[in-house]
Design a protein around this motif. Structure first.
Motif, PDB file in Angstrom:
ATOM      1  N   GLN A 139       0.838  -1.205   0.000  1.00 40.51           N
ATOM      2  CA  GLN A 139       0.000   0.000   0.000  1.00 40.51           C
ATOM      3  C   GLN A 139       0.869   1.250   0.000  1.00 40.51           C
ATOM      4  OE1 GLN A 139      -2.385  -1.222   3.535  1.00 40.51           O
ATOM      5  NE2 GLN A 139      -4.076  -0.313   2.389  1.00 40.51           N
ATOM      6  N   LEU A 140       1.884   1.271   0.856  1.00 40.79           N
ATOM      7  CA  LEU A 140       2.760   2.425   0.954  1.00 40.79           C
ATOM      8  C   LEU A 140       3.416   2.704  -0.404  1.00 40.79           C
ATOM      9  CD1 LEU A 140       5.083   3.058   3.961  1.00 40.79           C
ATOM     10  CD2 LEU A 140       5.772   3.676   1.679  1.00 40.79           C
ATOM     11  N   ALA A 141       3.959   1.675  -1.022  1.00 32.91           N
ATOM     12  CA  ALA A 141       4.613   1.838  -2.324  1.00 32.91           C
ATOM     13  C   ALA A 141       3.623   2.309  -3.387  1.00 32.91           C
ATOM     14  CB  ALA A 141       5.268   0.521  -2.752  1.00 32.91           C
TER      15      ALA A 141
ATOM     16  N   LEU B  75       1.294   6.500  -6.917  1.00 34.98           N
ATOM     17  CA  LEU B  75       0.120   7.274  -7.328  1.00 34.98           C
ATOM     18  C   LEU B  75       0.295   8.776  -7.102  1.00 34.98           C
ATOM     19  CD1 LEU B  75      -2.738   5.008  -5.906  1.00 34.98           C
ATOM     20  CD2 LEU B  75      -2.245   5.434  -8.334  1.00 34.98           C
ATOM     21  N   GLY B  76       1.417   9.166  -6.502  1.00 29.56           N
ATOM     22  CA  GLY B  76       1.632  10.583  -6.207  1.00 29.56           C
ATOM     23  C   GLY B  76       0.856  11.044  -4.986  1.00 29.56           C
ATOM     24  N   LYS B  77       0.631  10.120  -4.047  1.00 31.17           N
ATOM     25  CA  LYS B  77      -0.095  10.435  -2.809  1.00 31.17           C
ATOM     26  C   LYS B  77       0.818  10.177  -1.607  1.00 31.17           C
ATOM     27  CE  LYS B  77      -4.625   9.229  -4.695  1.00 31.17           C
ATOM     28  NZ  LYS B  77      -5.815   8.384  -4.518  1.00 31.17           N
ATOM     29  N   PRO B  78       1.870  11.006  -1.464  1.00 28.29           N
ATOM     30  CA  PRO B  78       2.829  10.736  -0.386  1.00 28.29           C
ATOM     31  C   PRO B  78       2.227  10.865   1.014  1.00 28.29           C
ATOM     32  CG  PRO B  78       3.284  12.857  -1.415  1.00 28.29           C
ATOM     33  CD  PRO B  78       2.239  12.182  -2.252  1.00 28.29           C
ATOM     34  N   ARG B  79       1.258  11.751   1.197  1.00 32.12           N
ATOM     35  CA  ARG B  79       0.649  11.885   2.536  1.00 32.12           C
ATOM     36  C   ARG B  79      -0.116  10.615   2.909  1.00 32.12           C
ATOM     37  NH1 ARG B  79       1.897  16.840   4.004  1.00 32.12           N
ATOM     38  NH2 ARG B  79       1.769  18.543   2.544  1.00 32.12           N
ATOM     39  N   ALA B  80      -0.830  10.042   1.961  1.00 33.38           N
ATOM     40  CA  ALA B  80      -1.541   8.780   2.224  1.00 33.38           C
ATOM     41  C   ALA B  80      -0.538   7.676   2.555  1.00 33.38           C
ATOM     42  CB  ALA B  80      -2.398   8.391   1.020  1.00 33.38           C
ATOM     43  N   ALA B  81       0.592   7.681   1.860  1.00 28.30           N
ATOM     44  CA  ALA B  81       1.635   6.693   2.144  1.00 28.30           C
ATOM     45  C   ALA B  81       2.153   6.863   3.564  1.00 28.30           C
ATOM     46  CB  ALA B  81       2.779   6.822   1.135  1.00 28.30           C
ATOM     47  N   LEU B  82       2.440   8.097   3.939  1.00 25.54           N
ATOM     48  CA  LEU B  82       3.015   8.346   5.262  1.00 25.54           C
ATOM     49  C   LEU B  82       2.007   8.124   6.382  1.00 25.54           C
ATOM     50  CD1 LEU B  82       5.320  11.372   4.457  1.00 25.54           C
ATOM     51  CD2 LEU B  82       5.961   8.972   4.840  1.00 25.54           C
TER      52      LEU B  82
ATOM     53  N   THR C 236       2.657   4.937   8.163  1.00 19.96           N
ATOM     54  CA  THR C 236       3.959   4.713   8.803  1.00 19.96           C
ATOM     55  C   THR C 236       4.007   5.083  10.283  1.00 19.96           C
ATOM     56  OG1 THR C 236       4.825   6.900   8.212  1.00 19.96           O
ATOM     57  CG2 THR C 236       5.146   5.126   6.606  1.00 19.96           C
ATOM     58  N   SER C 237       2.868   5.253  10.918  1.00 21.45           N
ATOM     59  CA  SER C 237       2.885   5.705  12.310  1.00 21.45           C
ATOM     60  C   SER C 237       3.662   4.768  13.229  1.00 21.45           C
ATOM     61  CB  SER C 237       1.463   5.908  12.833  1.00 21.45           C
ATOM     62  OG  SER C 237       0.761   4.688  12.823  1.00 21.45           O
ATOM     63  N   ASN C 238       3.649   3.481  12.955  1.00 22.01           N
ATOM     64  CA  ASN C 238       4.439   2.540  13.751  1.00 22.01           C
ATOM     65  C   ASN C 238       5.026   1.479  12.824  1.00 22.01           C
ATOM     66  OD1 ASN C 238       5.681   1.085  15.721  1.00 22.01           O
ATOM     67  ND2 ASN C 238       3.872   0.930  17.034  1.00 22.01           N
ATOM     68  N   LEU C 239       5.862   1.928  11.935  1.00 22.08           N
ATOM     69  CA  LEU C 239       6.445   1.050  10.919  1.00 22.08           C
ATOM     70  C   LEU C 239       7.228  -0.120  11.517  1.00 22.08           C
ATOM     71  CD1 LEU C 239       6.012   1.154   7.931  1.00 22.08           C
ATOM     72  CD2 LEU C 239       8.053   2.538   7.702  1.00 22.08           C
TER      73      LEU C 239
ATOM     74  N   ALA D  99       9.089   4.792   2.059  1.00 26.84           N
ATOM     75  CA  ALA D  99       8.762   5.859   3.013  1.00 26.84           C
ATOM     76  C   ALA D  99       9.675   7.056   2.775  1.00 26.84           C
ATOM     77  CB  ALA D  99       8.896   5.345   4.446  1.00 26.84           C
ATOM     78  N   ALA D 100      10.938   6.787   2.464  1.00 30.62           N
ATOM     79  CA  ALA D 100      11.872   7.881   2.151  1.00 30.62           C
ATOM     80  C   ALA D 100      11.412   8.626   0.901  1.00 30.62           C
ATOM     81  CB  ALA D 100      13.285   7.330   1.962  1.00 30.62           C
TER      82      ALA D 100
END
Length: 171
Positions: free
Chosen positions: A69-71, A76-83, A86-89, A108-109
């Protein structure tokens, strides 16, 4: 005839691939719609799995669904949705093989870099290198992120110098 759990594993695996491919479609509207459909199905079929499983060399479970999902959100150009994922990766990726954990930190980077947050991008890239240095050294996206971060930091960052030595990518 496969059991219900075999069917769930197969559906989850197919949806992981589906969301990845959907995220790379040129029509981002269609890509988003298809990716979300595959994400919902993958999440639903992985629920109830307490840990990731190795099925014929493929990792299946909630942690790998999150990694995909993160990738996909980054693609998709949705970095906020990706991040948002990551609250507790470290906890989400616990028990996953390093070959899945490192690319997740690389993605995530990417999301942080897309938002202009160089320091967090470098933190996640450093974690990827720490978790799986051999993989990070040859991973095309990891190498590209290193190049971008080193050019943005003007090569003056001590952590970048350390990664340069590990990666054997000159500054």
């Amino acid at each position: 005839m496969p059991t219900k759990s075999d069917q769930d594993l197969a559906v989850c695996i197919l949806n992981l691939r589906g969301m990845t491919l959907a995220g790379r479609l040129p029509d981002k509207r269609e890509a988003g719609r298809e990716a979300e459909r595959h994400m919902q199905s993958a999440v639903a079929t992985s629920q109830g799995m307490s840990q990731s499983l190795d099925v014929h060399g493929l990792t299946v479970g909630p942690g790998n669904v999150l990694a995909h999902q993160l990738a996909t959100y980054v693609d998709l150009g949705k970095p906020r949705a990706a991040l948002d994922l990551t609250s507790n990766l470290p906890l989400a990726l616990a028990g996953m093989p390093a070959t899945r954990v490192a690319p997740t930190y690389i993605n995530a980077a990417r999301a942080h870099l897309d938002l202009g947050n160089r320091d967090d991008a470098l933190d996640h890239l450093t974690t990827a290198w720490t978790v799986a240095p051999q993989l990070a050294r040859i991973h095309p996206m990891g190498r590209e992120l290193f190049r971008v971060l080193s050019s943005l930091h003007q090569r003056s960052n001590s952590r970048l110098l350390s990664l340069s030595k590990l990666s054997e990518i000159p500054l």
